[in-house]
Scaffold this active site. Structure first.
Site, PDB file in Angstrom:
ATOM      1  N   LYS A  43       0.849  -1.192   0.000  1.00  0.00           N
ATOM      2  CA  LYS A  43       0.000   0.000   0.000  1.00  0.00           C
ATOM      3  C   LYS A  43       0.878   1.232   0.000  1.00  0.00           C
ATOM      4  O   LYS A  43       2.073   1.175   0.334  1.00  0.00           O
ATOM      5  CB  LYS A  43      -0.940   0.025   1.198  1.00  0.00           C
ATOM      6  CG  LYS A  43      -0.259   0.187   2.545  1.00  0.00           C
ATOM      7  CD  LYS A  43      -1.256   0.413   3.684  1.00  0.00           C
ATOM      8  CE  LYS A  43      -2.128  -0.775   3.942  1.00  0.00           C
ATOM      9  NZ  LYS A  43      -2.955  -0.621   5.175  1.00  0.00           N
ATOM     10  N   LYS A  71      -7.133  -6.675  -0.567  1.00  0.00           N
ATOM     11  CA  LYS A  71      -7.830  -6.077   0.569  1.00  0.00           C
ATOM     12  C   LYS A  71      -8.685  -4.915   0.091  1.00  0.00           C
ATOM     13  O   LYS A  71      -8.214  -4.061  -0.671  1.00  0.00           O
ATOM     14  CB  LYS A  71      -6.820  -5.592   1.617  1.00  0.00           C
ATOM     15  CG  LYS A  71      -6.046  -6.719   2.276  1.00  0.00           C
ATOM     16  CD  LYS A  71      -4.862  -6.211   3.067  1.00  0.00           C
ATOM     17  CE  LYS A  71      -5.274  -5.253   4.154  1.00  0.00           C
ATOM     18  NZ  LYS A  71      -4.084  -4.733   4.888  1.00  0.00           N
TER      19      LYS A  71
END
Length: 387
Positions: free
Chosen positions: A28, A85
């Site tokens: 991320k 996710k």
């Protein structure tokens, strides 16, 4: 067993986290909280670098439109990461529906946010849609930790609900080293970290090996083969902190860790009139803990008093108890599962019965066999392992 998830921003960070033992590498953009997605090129580079040496997950971005989220998740999944996710906000129901076709083919993890009134009623819906897991995180990265929003009993409820739905349960949200010993007993499959891996210098700062190693050492793991692949690596410093040292009597030296005069409202009592109210109960706990083989330097070397307080609160959260004796026994039993505890004294006093206090004090010790090395990790490795 609980796995360590390390949030990484690129292939270089992923390689450092892999070397230092992270179980899951989560891709991320730390500068774009909470779920900033990396570019396709950056994700491809990590997948190519890490290969199948570790599990890799990646976030799909800060998106709430169902179709945009589904498209982004499909793109991330096509990179070959093991898990995708996705964040779930007020538009969660529609997003789950849009993601259902992808969930049937790829492993999706839904993220709920503790600082945005995480809706745990979504857990069965996520399971029905084919999601493989649910993580609880924080959306606003202002230094407030997950435990600032939900206490240990509520986090235990979350983990239990996810496990009841046969999914992986993960916890994240500005977690720090002292949080680990408090969260391990509730059995999460994943604990996620970013800021702690930078030494508290900020999420956008590069992670470093020293701080990754500190977090890694606090989460029990099975032995890994060394670089030659022909013998097991033994982290003697970690074992020493847990009470073992070669050639030394395991029983000889202890420190006293205590919690005194903790007063909590408790639903307790055998009489009918005691069942619909709480009473003040005072707890005094003295725990004899095996000393480490060296002076305490960081959280790897200590048994935290927070673990005692959390154990009490977890036991009380289960509902009404008739007897102070029952409470005392449950507290002693729970804490003696910790590998460093040698003996414990538990005093439980009801303060609203007379002008004074009434109660019980018990002393319990670990069975003599519990000092053996093969049992040092017994209390830590019973949690369900996700993957």
């Amino acid at each position: 067993m609980t796995l360590m998830l390390a949030s990484v921003a690129d292939a270089a960070e992923a390689e450092i986290a892999l070397i230092e033992g992270a179980d899951v590498l989560d891709l991320k953009d730390p500068a774009n909280a909470p779920l900033g997605a990396l570019s396709r090129a950056a994700i491809d580079a990590v997948v190519a670098t890490i290969g199948k040496r570790r599990l890799v997950s990646a976030v799909a971005g800060n998106l709430s439109d169902p179709q945009e989220l589904a498209t982004a998740a499909e793109e991330i999944a096509s990179t070959g990461v093991d898990y995708v996710k996705v964040g779930l906000d007020a538009n969660a129901a529609a997003c789950i529906e849009a993601l259902k076709p992808l969930a049937a083919r790829r492993r999706l993890i839904g993220l709920l946010f503790a600082d945005q009134d995480a809706d745990v009623s979504l857990i069965p819906r996520l399971a029905a849609a084919g999601f493989k897991g649910v993580m609880l995180d924080t959306a606003v990265k202002d230094g407030s930790r997950l435990i600032n929003y939900l206490d240990i009993p509520h986090l235990q409820q979350f983990v239990d609900l996810v496990h009841a739905a046969d999914m992986i349960a993960g916890l994240a949200g500005s977690l720090e080293a002292p949080d680990i010993s408090r969260l391990l007993p509730i059995g999460p499959d994943l604990l996620g970290f970013r800021g702690a891996l930078t030494g508290g210098k900020g999420r956008a700062t590069r992670i470093d090996a020293t701080h990754i190693r500190l977090i890694r050492d606090l989460i029990p793991r099975e032995n890994h083969l060394d670089d030659q692949g022909d013998e097991f690596k033994v982290d003697w410093r970690l074992l020493s902190a847990r009470g073992y040292a070669p050639g030394r009597d395991l029983e000889i030296e202890t420190d006293l860790v205590f919690v005194h005069d903790l007063i909590l409202p408790v639903s307790i009592g055998a009489y009918d009139f005691e069942r619909n109210k709480t009473q003040r109960v005072r707890f005094n706990i003295d725990a004899d803990v095996r000393r480490a083989g060296h002076h305490a330097e960081d959280m790897r070397d200590v048994f935290s008093y927070d673990v005692i307080v959390d154990a009490i609160r977890l036991i009380l959260s289960r509902g009404h108890v008739d007897l102070v004796e029952t409470v005392a026994e449950r507290v002693a039993d729970a804490l003696l599962t910790h590998p460093r505890l040698v003996a414990i004294r538990v005093r439980v006093e009801k303060l609203d019965v007379i002008d004074g206090s009434v109660g019980i004090e018990i002393s319990r010790a670990r069975a003599s066999q519990a000092g053996k090395l093969h049992q040092l990790f017994a209390g830590d490795l019973g949690a369900k392992s996700g993957g």
